[in-house]
Design an enzyme around this catalytic site. Sequence first.
Site, short mmCIF file in Angstrom:
data_model
loop_
_atom_site.label_atom_id
_atom_site.label_comp_id
_atom_site.label_asym_id
_atom_site.label_seq_id
_atom_site.Cartn_x
_atom_site.Cartn_y
_atom_site.Cartn_z
N HIS A 37 26.40 -14.37 18.56
CA HIS A 37 26.44 -15.44 18.67
C HIS A 37 26.05 -16.22 18.40
O HIS A 37 26.28 -17.56 17.56
CB HIS A 37 27.48 -15.75 20.65
CG HIS A 37 29.08 -15.14 20.61
ND1 HIS A 37 29.10 -14.73 21.78
CD2 HIS A 37 29.90 -15.08 20.05
CE1 HIS A 37 29.97 -13.86 21.85
NE2 HIS A 37 30.72 -14.69 21.01
N GLN A 61 45.77 -15.81 22.11
CA GLN A 61 45.14 -15.21 20.69
C GLN A 61 45.54 -14.08 21.90
O GLN A 61 45.13 -12.75 21.08
CB GLN A 61 44.40 -15.02 19.93
CG GLN A 61 43.85 -15.47 20.67
CD GLN A 61 41.85 -15.43 20.35
OE1 GLN A 61 41.78 -16.89 19.87
NE2 GLN A 61 40.79 -14.61 20.38
P1 AMP Z 1 34.16 -14.90 19.85
O1 AMP Z 1 33.83 -15.45 21.05
O2 AMP Z 1 34.27 -12.76 20.14
O3 AMP Z 1 35.50 -14.86 19.41
O4 AMP Z 1 33.40 -14.21 18.73
C1 AMP Z 1 33.06 -15.63 17.87
C2 AMP Z 1 32.51 -15.33 17.00
O5 AMP Z 1 30.91 -14.67 17.28
C3 AMP Z 1 33.12 -14.98 15.94
O6 AMP Z 1 33.11 -15.84 14.80
C4 AMP Z 1 32.71 -13.65 15.65
O7 AMP Z 1 33.16 -13.28 14.35
C5 AMP Z 1 31.76 -14.40 15.70
N1 AMP Z 1 30.37 -12.94 16.80
C6 AMP Z 1 30.84 -11.77 17.26
N2 AMP Z 1 30.09 -10.99 17.56
C7 AMP Z 1 28.79 -10.77 16.51
C8 AMP Z 1 28.68 -9.97 16.29
N3 AMP Z 1 27.43 -9.33 16.62
N4 AMP Z 1 27.77 -10.87 14.66
C9 AMP Z 1 27.94 -11.69 14.25
N5 AMP Z 1 28.59 -12.76 15.01
C10 AMP Z 1 29.42 -11.57 15.57
#
Ligand code: AMP
Length: 282
Positions: A37, A61
């Site tokens: 993040h 979702q």
């Molecule tokens: P989430 O909190 O899991 O919904 O993720 C929020 C954002 O962070 C989304 O755009 C994800 O694709 C991105 N994200 C989550 N994990 C990673 C990672 N390991 N590397 C890069 N971006 C990430």
Amino acid sequence: MRVLSAIAEVRAAVAGARRDGRRVALVPTMGALHEGHLSLVRRARVEAELVVMSVFVNPLQFGPGEDLARYPRDPEGDAARARAAGVDVLFAPTPEELYPHPPRVTVAPAGLDARWEGALRPGHFAGVLTVVLKLFHIVQPDLAVFGQKDFQQAAIVRAMVEDLDLPLRLVVAPIVREPDGLAMSSRNRYLAEADRREATRLSRALDAGRAAFAQGERDAGVLQSAARAVLEAAPAIAVDYLVVVNPATLEPVVQAADGDVILLAARVGGTRLLDNLVLGAP
Ligand code: AMP
């Protein structure tokens, strides 16, 4: 950094910045922040003078029986990490703030959700698009940064931006991994110790696909088998899908080419993990 929970406060903060000529970036998340993040925040900082991060575990979702109730929540830790990474406005609304009543209008993909995550999680991407479109309208960013980690999600959000003529630029940032290769994810903390070790097989499976591609193999079936072999050696791992797809259509390919993507979802001891790899990428 300001921590705001009301839509009106966020609109006011962004309007003030925009009056001063500052460019605005939005980084949407569900919190339990990790380096993946924070890499999005740093990417956002490159092109924007005001970085807004949203933290919202979006009930829309999650399907029935999924992990909405136990999804990790860490508001204090998130605020500290966001502040240290350079977030200017942390928008952490309650579900009631974003959904004062059950939604009467939602936004759904037309087709790009037919396979992969969309097929296994009916309604998931409509929930994602609806909250993302709301966040776009609340923040009105010049730039939004998403992670390649959720490849199908990024493709579907890109389709929404294009097809609905949203006036912003979408940036998709690379996957941040643990030193042993495991893609960072808020859900990694569900993994028991032994499963955490087995989980490294996901990135190793993708590496096996990459290596075969680098050696000249183009038959998608052969690439998939090379990757799948790494996972099938582990009884704790159940593969949901492992497939080479076109990055824009997300349809499976027969002959792989530079830019095609290996999409992988697997359950490791009951925890669902996603990973992917762009073939031919540096
Ligand atoms: P989430 O909190 O899991 O919904 O993720 C929020 C954002 O962070 C989304 O755009 C994800 O694709 C991105 N994200 C989550 N994990 C990673 C990672 N390991 N590397 C890069 N971006 C990430």
